[in-house]
Enzyme design. Sequence first.
Site, PDB file in Angstrom:
ATOM      1  N   GLU A   1     -18.588 -31.743   7.012  1.00 39.99           N
ATOM      2  CA  GLU A   1     -19.590 -31.248   6.594  1.00 39.99           C
ATOM      3  C   GLU A   1     -19.943 -31.532   5.362  1.00 39.99           C
ATOM      4  O   GLU A   1     -21.329 -31.796   5.105  1.00 39.99           O
ATOM      5  CB  GLU A   1     -19.394 -29.649   6.781  1.00 39.99           C
ATOM      6  CG  GLU A   1     -18.967 -29.071   8.117  1.00 39.99           C
ATOM      7  CD  GLU A   1     -18.709 -27.596   7.964  1.00 39.99           C
ATOM      8  OE1 GLU A   1     -17.581 -27.466   7.597  1.00 39.99           O
ATOM      9  OE2 GLU A   1     -19.439 -26.751   8.411  1.00 39.99           O
TER      10      GLU A   1
ATOM     11  N   GLU B   1     -12.622 -25.536  13.171  1.00 42.00           N
ATOM     12  CA  GLU B   1     -12.480 -24.009  12.863  1.00 42.00           C
ATOM     13  C   GLU B   1     -12.284 -22.913  14.116  1.00 42.00           C
ATOM     14  O   GLU B   1     -11.633 -22.134  13.854  1.00 42.00           O
ATOM     15  CB  GLU B   1     -13.867 -23.732  12.320  1.00 42.00           C
ATOM     16  CG  GLU B   1     -14.180 -24.433  10.914  1.00 42.00           C
ATOM     17  CD  GLU B   1     -14.752 -25.823  11.039  1.00 42.00           C
ATOM     18  OE1 GLU B   1     -14.543 -26.361  12.177  1.00 42.00           O
ATOM     19  OE2 GLU B   1     -15.201 -26.218   9.748  1.00 42.00           O
TER      20      GLU B   1
END
Length: 669
Positions: free
Chosen positions: A493, A515
Site C-alpha cells: 500500500e 489482511e
Amino acid sequence: MFGRTIRKIGVIGSGNIGPDIALHFSQNLYIYGVPVIVADILQAALDAGLKKAESKMAKAAEKGVFKKEEADAIFKNMLFTTDYGKLSDADFIIEAAFERMDVKHKIFDQCQEVCPETAIFASNSSHMVPEEIFQKMRDKSRCLVIHYFFPAERNIWVEIVPGKDTDPALIEYLMKFYEFIGKAPTLVKSRYGYAGSVIFEGLFLAAALTVEKGLASVKQADDIAQKALGMGVGPFTAHNLAGGNPITQHGLSEMHTRLMPWYRSPKILDDYVKSGKPWETAAKGEVVKYSPQTYEAVSNRIMGAYFGMVCEIVESGISNVGDLELAMEVGLVLNPPFAMMNQTGVKKALELVEAYSKENPGFKVADILVKQAATGQPWKIPVVVREDNGDVAIVKIRRPKVLNALNEDVIEQLRENFLDIQKNPKIKGAVLSGFGTRAFVSGADIGMLASQNTAKEGEAGCLKTHSVLNLIESLGKPVVCAMNGLAFGGGNEIAMACTARIAKKGQKVFVGQPEPKLGFIPGAGGTQRLPRLIGLEKAWPILRNTNPISSSQAKEIGLIQEEVEGDLIEVAMDWVKKILSGKVRVPSIPKGPIPIPSKLPEVDIGHLSRKIDSLLQKAILEGAKMTLEEGLKLEAKIFGECFYTQDRKVGIDNFMKNGPKVNANFVHN
Ligand SMILES: NC(=O)c1ccc[n+]([C@@H]2O[C@H](COP(=O)([O-])OP(=O)(O)OC[C@H]3O[C@@H](n4cnc5c(N)ncnc54)[C@H](O)[C@@H]3O)[C@@H](O)[C@H]2O)c1
C-alpha cells in the site's frame, strides 16, 4: 556490484570466530562463484575449523535451512590452508587471529606483500582501533575494522569502524555490500572497544560485580541479567559459548584507562582466566532460585550499568540512538536500551544510573541522559533513516528484526521525513526502500494491530496512515519505491502511493494483501489504489484470496515498472532523474471513479471469513464509484466495521498464537 569486484575472500585465523565468518561469506557468495580461503599457521586449528564448518552445514541441511546440495556446495566453496600464497588473488581479507597488536601487524604486513594492490584489509579485532592496527601499512585508505558478533554466520550485526585514513568510498561500498549479504552493518567511529565490545564486556562486568559484592551467585546473576534485559543468554553463559574470558579480561583492563575508570577486569574474571574453567551457569532447563529482593538488587544494578553505558557511547559521538537500538536487539540479542528506558520512564532510568554511579565511583552519568530526563519526553528512536545522495533523498524503513513491519513510529517518521523532503528546495526527489534484502515491508506490526480495540480506533489508525500516504502521493516531487524484498499488506500500500515502483528481480513471493487472513480488510489504501492502478478485474482476486504474486507477475500486470538485477537503489535514483527530466512518464493513479466491469472473475476465498469478504467487496465496489479521497474514507470506515465481527478477533488471536502459516477458524459472522 556497487562499483567493485570481489573474486575471492580470505579469512585469516581459524580459531573461535574465523571459520564462522568464512561460513557466512560462503553461504552468501558461493552462488556468485566467490571462493573463501581460511588461512592459519596451525594445521590443528584449520582441521578444527573445517570440522566445525562441515558440521554446521550438515545441521543446516538437516533442519532444512539449506538443501543438501546447497550445503555441500557452500562447504566445498571453502578452503582451509596454511599457504598464504592462496591469498595472492584475494580482493578482501578479514583477519581474525589473536587479539594482539604484534600478531595483527605481522599478518597485515604479509598481506600487503601477497595480495593485490586494491585488496580491502579488514581486522575483526574486538577492541583495537584501526589507526593502531594499520599504522605500518603503505596504503591505509583500504584498511579498517569490521567487527563481527557471535555466532558470526548467523548474527546479523557487524560494526564497520573506519580509521582516519579509510577511503569514504570504501566505507560506503562496505555498508552496501554487508547489507547485500544479509548483515545489519552500523558505522561506528574509531574508539577502543567501539560500541559492541564495550557494552558486551561492560554488562559482564556489571553482573560480575554483583557476584563480587555478595549479592548473588554466578548462576543467579547470569539468570537475573538475562531476565532483566531480555538477553538471549546471560553474560556468563555468553562468555562460555564464545570462549571470551581472556579477551574480555584484556578489553576491560584497557577500557579502564582509555574510556572510564569503572571498567576493569574483576577479580573473579582474573581467577577464571587463570584456571581456564567455564563459568558455573545453569544447566539446560534448570530453574534458578532467588528471592525477589535479590532480583531487584541485581537487576537494578545491571539496568543502571546498561543505560549508563549506552548513553555514554551516544554522548561520545561514536554511535547514535538508532544504531545502538538496532545493534543491541539484533546483535547482542537483548532488549533495546532506549525503548526500555522509555518503558520504565527516562526519569526512573536516570535514577538507576545515578544510583549505580554513586555505588561505583568512576561510572559516568552522561549529560544527554540528564537532559533527556529533564525534558519529560521519551527518547526518539529512529526507525526510518534518511541519507541524501546529491539532490535525491534515500529513505529507508529500518526494523530488521521484524522485516521492517509498520508501526506507529514508522508511519510518524515517514511523515516527518517526507514533510522535510517536500519543503527542502535542495531535494528534487526521493527513493523509498526497506533495510536489508528480505523485505521492503512485511506488513503491519502485529503488536500495533492487536492494540486497536474499537471500530473508532481502527478507523482513526487508517486515516492517520492515509494522511501520510497521501502526502507521499502528492509530494510534488517524484518518489520511487525500491522494493528490495517482499511487500505485504501496508508494504504494497505504501509502494502504490509512490510515483513509480521497481523491485529486486526474481522474487517468487513478492506482493500480497493478506489482511483477510487476520480478519480485516486492507486499511492503508489497498482497496482503493490497487483497483485504480491495475484495474478492478486484476485487483479483485489479489485483494480477496490473499495469495501473493511474484515480482514478474507484478511487472506483467503493471503494478511495478521494472524488475532490477544489481544495485536497486542506484536504478531507483536513475528513475527519479528520468522522471524529473521528463524522459519517462509514469501514469499516476486516477483520482476519480473507475469503471466496474460487468463481470468480475470468480474468486475462491477458501477458509477465509465470508463476513470480512463481504465488507471487502463493499469497500472495493463502492469505493470504485467515488473519488479516491472519498474511497479512502470509506475504506477506513469499513476497516472499523470489521471490529463488529467476531472474525476480526478470531483472525488476530490466531495470528498472535500460531503465526501466519496456520489458518484461522473463522465463524463467518
Ligand atoms: N570469539 C569471538 O566471539 C569474537 C567476536 C568478535 C571478535 N573477535 C576477535 O576475533 C579475533 C579472533 O578471535 P578468536 O576468538 O577466534 O581467537 P582464537 O584465539 O580462538 O583464534 C585465533 C586463531 O588465529 C591463529 N593465528 C595466530 N597467528 C596467526 C597468523 N600469523 N596467521 C594466521 N593465523 C594466525 C591462531 O592459530 C588461532 O587459530 C580476535 O581479534 C578477537 O578479539 C572474536
